[in-house]
Scaffold this motif. Structure first.
Motif, short mmCIF file in Angstrom:
data_model
loop_
_atom_site.label_atom_id
_atom_site.label_comp_id
_atom_site.label_asym_id
_atom_site.label_seq_id
_atom_site.Cartn_x
_atom_site.Cartn_y
_atom_site.Cartn_z
N PHE A 193 0.84 -1.21 0.00
CA PHE A 193 0.00 0.00 0.00
C PHE A 193 0.87 1.25 0.00
CE2 PHE A 193 -1.73 3.41 2.72
CZ PHE A 193 -2.69 3.90 1.84
N LEU A 194 1.87 1.29 0.86
CA LEU A 194 2.70 2.48 0.96
C LEU A 194 3.52 2.71 -0.30
CD1 LEU A 194 3.84 2.12 4.67
CD2 LEU A 194 2.12 3.69 3.75
N SER A 232 -5.75 -7.20 -0.70
CA SER A 232 -5.93 -8.64 -0.45
C SER A 232 -5.14 -9.14 0.76
CB SER A 232 -5.52 -9.44 -1.70
OG SER A 232 -4.12 -9.39 -1.91
N LEU A 233 -4.08 -8.43 1.16
CA LEU A 233 -3.20 -8.92 2.21
C LEU A 233 -3.43 -8.26 3.57
CD1 LEU A 233 0.19 -9.11 0.24
CD2 LEU A 233 -1.22 -11.03 1.00
N ILE A 234 -3.78 -6.97 3.58
CA ILE A 234 -3.97 -6.28 4.86
C ILE A 234 -5.18 -6.88 5.58
CG2 ILE A 234 -4.47 -4.08 5.98
CD1 ILE A 234 -3.03 -2.69 3.68
N ASN A 235 -5.00 -7.24 6.83
CA ASN A 235 -6.09 -7.89 7.59
C ASN A 235 -6.34 -7.26 8.95
OD1 ASN A 235 -4.07 -9.13 9.42
ND2 ASN A 235 -3.58 -10.39 7.63
N GLY A 236 -5.66 -6.15 9.25
CA GLY A 236 -5.90 -5.46 10.51
C GLY A 236 -5.11 -5.98 11.68
N SER A 237 -4.16 -6.88 11.45
CA SER A 237 -3.40 -7.47 12.56
C SER A 237 -2.59 -6.43 13.32
CB SER A 237 -2.45 -8.55 12.03
OG SER A 237 -3.17 -9.63 11.48
N PRO A 291 -3.25 1.69 8.66
CA PRO A 291 -4.38 1.62 7.73
C PRO A 291 -4.89 0.20 7.55
CG PRO A 291 -2.32 1.99 6.54
CD PRO A 291 -2.00 2.11 7.99
N LYS A 292 -6.19 0.09 7.29
CA LYS A 292 -6.81 -1.18 6.94
C LYS A 292 -6.83 -1.32 5.42
CE LYS A 292 -9.74 -1.00 11.07
NZ LYS A 292 -11.13 -0.94 11.58
N GLN A 293 -7.39 -2.43 4.95
CA GLN A 293 -7.40 -2.68 3.51
C GLN A 293 -8.20 -1.62 2.75
OE1 GLN A 293 -8.91 -4.54 5.82
NE2 GLN A 293 -10.75 -5.59 5.05
N TYR A 294 -9.10 -0.92 3.45
CA TYR A 294 -9.94 0.06 2.79
C TYR A 294 -9.13 1.27 2.28
CZ TYR A 294 -13.21 -2.82 5.36
OH TYR A 294 -13.89 -3.90 5.86
N ALA A 295 -7.97 1.51 2.88
CA ALA A 295 -7.10 2.57 2.37
C ALA A 295 -6.66 2.25 0.95
CB ALA A 295 -5.90 2.76 3.29
N SER A 343 -10.67 8.61 10.29
CA SER A 343 -9.31 8.45 9.77
C SER A 343 -9.13 7.13 9.04
CB SER A 343 -8.31 8.54 10.93
OG SER A 343 -7.00 8.26 10.47
N ILE A 344 -8.64 7.19 7.81
CA ILE A 344 -8.38 6.01 7.00
C ILE A 344 -6.88 5.74 6.90
CG2 ILE A 344 -8.63 4.99 4.69
CD1 ILE A 344 -11.28 6.53 4.45
N PHE A 345 -6.10 6.79 6.72
CA PHE A 345 -4.63 6.67 6.65
C PHE A 345 -4.07 7.88 7.38
CE2 PHE A 345 -0.77 7.13 3.58
CZ PHE A 345 0.09 6.67 4.56
N GLU A 346 -3.41 7.63 8.51
CA GLU A 346 -2.95 8.70 9.39
C GLU A 346 -1.51 8.43 9.81
OE1 GLU A 346 -4.40 10.56 13.71
OE2 GLU A 346 -5.85 9.80 12.26
N LEU A 347 -0.65 9.41 9.61
CA LEU A 347 0.75 9.29 10.02
C LEU A 347 0.87 9.64 11.50
CD1 LEU A 347 2.52 10.89 6.92
CD2 LEU A 347 2.43 8.46 7.53
N GLN A 348 1.51 8.76 12.25
CA GLN A 348 1.62 8.92 13.70
C GLN A 348 2.84 9.79 14.03
OE1 GLN A 348 -0.96 7.37 15.38
NE2 GLN A 348 -1.59 6.82 13.29
N ILE A 349 2.58 10.89 14.74
CA ILE A 349 3.61 11.88 15.03
C ILE A 349 3.83 11.98 16.53
CG2 ILE A 349 4.29 14.29 14.73
CD1 ILE A 349 3.98 12.64 12.12
N SER A 350 5.09 12.03 16.92
CA SER A 350 5.43 12.20 18.33
C SER A 350 6.45 13.30 18.49
CB SER A 350 5.99 10.90 18.92
OG SER A 350 6.50 11.11 20.22
N GLN A 351 6.17 14.25 19.35
CA GLN A 351 7.14 15.31 19.63
C GLN A 351 8.42 14.74 20.19
OE1 GLN A 351 5.72 19.12 21.32
NE2 GLN A 351 7.11 18.71 23.03
N ALA A 352 8.30 13.65 20.99
CA ALA A 352 9.48 13.04 21.58
C ALA A 352 10.41 12.46 20.53
CB ALA A 352 9.06 11.95 22.56
N ALA A 353 9.84 12.05 19.39
CA ALA A 353 10.66 11.50 18.31
C ALA A 353 11.28 12.59 17.45
CB ALA A 353 9.82 10.57 17.43
#
Length: 507
Positions: free
Chosen positions: A142-143, A193-198, A204-208, A271-281
């Motif tokens: 997907f990415l 076909s491969l993304i299953n939410g594990s 993101p899920k397969q819907y993205a 949210s369908i596709f969201e980038l996770q942001i951390s100030q600490a990172a």
């Protein structure tokens, strides 16, 4: 959610500290993909690459600057500063932002290639580990699809890397946009076909992947030179509908529109596709770059302004729309000294560049006491409201009588009713829905493509000339960018010079 981000910080630190310039990058080590823990770290390493300054801040700058909707006082409070006179005027030249953005996404693509090549998956996964490996590979597909889709929409013909380079394979000729799209379709189908939410929340899920496919098919519906075989525009509109409808009902709109752009309502139902942001990172300076000047106590630049006439169209169409205050800022108190700061429309004289256009507010750090140049606000790349607008546009083309229902869902959230254009002919609905993308999604990364998706003539008449010829608030040469009407330069960014210099197969 913050615990999840903390885990990502630890993973990013591990990936960063495990290699240096004298060693082979860690993601090229095939043993990294042999067990669930390290394979998961590899996936998070891909996401980390997408949150670097080059991949994220530069991406949003380039996409917004090339949309024809924004102006900036970056590098000078003048309509003739280097950015306003080039990419923002739709006269793109070789520039550091585009080059760094290109490099950032290709680095992420390299890591997706490594994951796809090295992680072993089974046809019908059943165990937890098999499901996890399938999900990780699906997200890598997907990415990769998403990155290539973003790149080719801006640069057109580009190198297509689907394998890892070696001493005999260091250069890659350009593939055509048509070839890139065919590959993106293949990758997105694999992802679905491969993304299953594990991987759970934050991924993101397969819907993205279904959403990406729908966007691509909509592009092919309006660009006959990119279509395959005997498929027609209506075939592609139907294919777009078939993918988008898979996403329908899997998500829901949040009640408060403005909460989407805060760090208190992350990974929400929309949210369908969201980038996770951390100030600490320390992996995001979005708040520093796009917070209006003086809005918070720490350093901030307010690099993006929305054209005054674009704001006017939104306000004239929906005068009481709460999306206006969530999107634009033009009257506020300086957090450092208490002075009142105003721009157009709070100031109507439009006497200079700074005073003539409202700030773009969505990406701003909302905490006025925030004192760090980094911030923690996630970046929503795909969200459900976009899918609803896509279904409305697709349904109008198919004339399946569903179009008004989808757009009504989006407008009901903000207490608005469909504007008159939605109640007219198919062509009037088409023009209204293309405006609605701006009202709902402006600045979120799709404007440059949406404005061009229907071809140069549509872009010319509905973005370029609408701006150049506007009478309300009126085009003023000292404060408004004159957008280029060149049918070639306005549609494509030049391949970065660094790629030309180092790739022997590109000239």
């Amino acid at each position: 959610m913050k615990n999840f981000k903390f885990i990502l910080v630890l993973i990013f630190g591990f990936l960063s500290s495990s290699c240096n310039l004298d060693e082979e990058p860690i993601f090229l080590d095939a043993t990294l993909y042999n067990n669930p823990q390290s394979a998961t770290a590899a996936l998070d390493g891909i996401y980390e690459k997408l949150t670097t300054y080059d991949s994220m801040e530069r991406r949003y700058w380039v996409n917004n600057a090339f949309s024809g909707l924004f102006v900036s006082h970056r590098q000078g409070n003048s309509i003739n500063n280097p950015h306003n006179s080039s990419i923002m005027a739709l006269k793109p030249i070789q520039d550091q932002d585009s080059e760094s953005f290109w490099r950032g996404l290709y680095r992420a693509i390299a890591q997706t290639n490594a994951a796809i090549e090295n992680i072993i998956i089974v046809e019908n996964p059943t165990t937890n580990n098999e499901l996890l490996f399938s999900d990780i590979v699906g997200q890598a597909y997907f990415l990769r699809a998403w990155a290539y889709f973003d790149l080719t929409r801006l640069f057109k013909d580009i190198p297509l890397w689907t394998e890892l380079p070696d001493q005999n394979n260091l250069n890659k000729a350009k593939s055509t946009t048509k070839e890139i799209y065919a590959h993106v379709i293949s990758d997105a189908k694999m992802a679905a076909s491969l993304i299953n939410g594990s991987r759970g929340i934050g991924y993101p899920k397969q819907y993205a992947a279904n959403m990406l496919l729908a966007k691509l098919y909509m592009t092919l519906a309006t660009n006959p030179d990119l279509r395959e075989g005997s498929l027609t525009a209506m075939d592609y509109w139907q294919m777009a509908y078939d993918e988008a409808i898979k996403v329908y009902g899997q998500y829901s709109l949040v009640t408060d529109y403005s909460s989407i752009f805060t760090d208190s309502n992350e990974n929400n139902s929309e949210s369908i596709f969201e980038l996770q942001i951390s100030q600490a990172a320390s992996n995001s300076q979005m708040g520093r770059n796009f917070t209006p000047n003086g809005y918070k106590v720490a350093q901030n630049f307010g690099l993006l302004r929305v054209h005054a006439d674009v704001f006017e169209v939104h306000r004239d169409t929906y005068p009481n729309d709460p999306r206006i205050d969530a999107t634009y800022l033009y009257d506020y108190t300086n957090a450092n000294n208490g002075n009142r700061l105003r721009t157009y429309p709070a100031i109507t004289t439009r006497r200079n560049l700074r005073a003539s256009h409202p700030y773009f507010f969505k990406f701003a750090e909302k905490d006025k006491m925030h004192s760090n140049q980094y911030n923690s606000q996630n970046i929503v790349v795909y969200r459900y409201a976009d899918v609803l607008l896509m279904l409305a546009e697709i349904s109008n083309e198919l004339q399946n009588s569903q179009q008004l229902g989808y757009v009504t869902e989006v407008l009901n959230r903000v207490g608005m009713t469909p504007q008159v254009g939605f109640l007219g002919s198919q062509e009037e609905f088409r023009d209204a829905i293309m405006k609605e993308y701006r009202f709902e999604l402006i600045g979120e990364g799709e404007d440059a493509h949406n404005n061009r998706r229907r071809g140069f003539d549509y872009f010319l008449n509905n973005t370029i000339l609408t701006h150049n010829n506007n009478t309300n608030p009126g085009f003023k040469p000292l404060v408004d960018i004159l957008l280029s009407t060149d049918p070639i330069g306005t549609m494509t960014l030049p391949i970065p010079q660094s790629e030309i210099n180092t790739n022997e197969l590109i000239n």
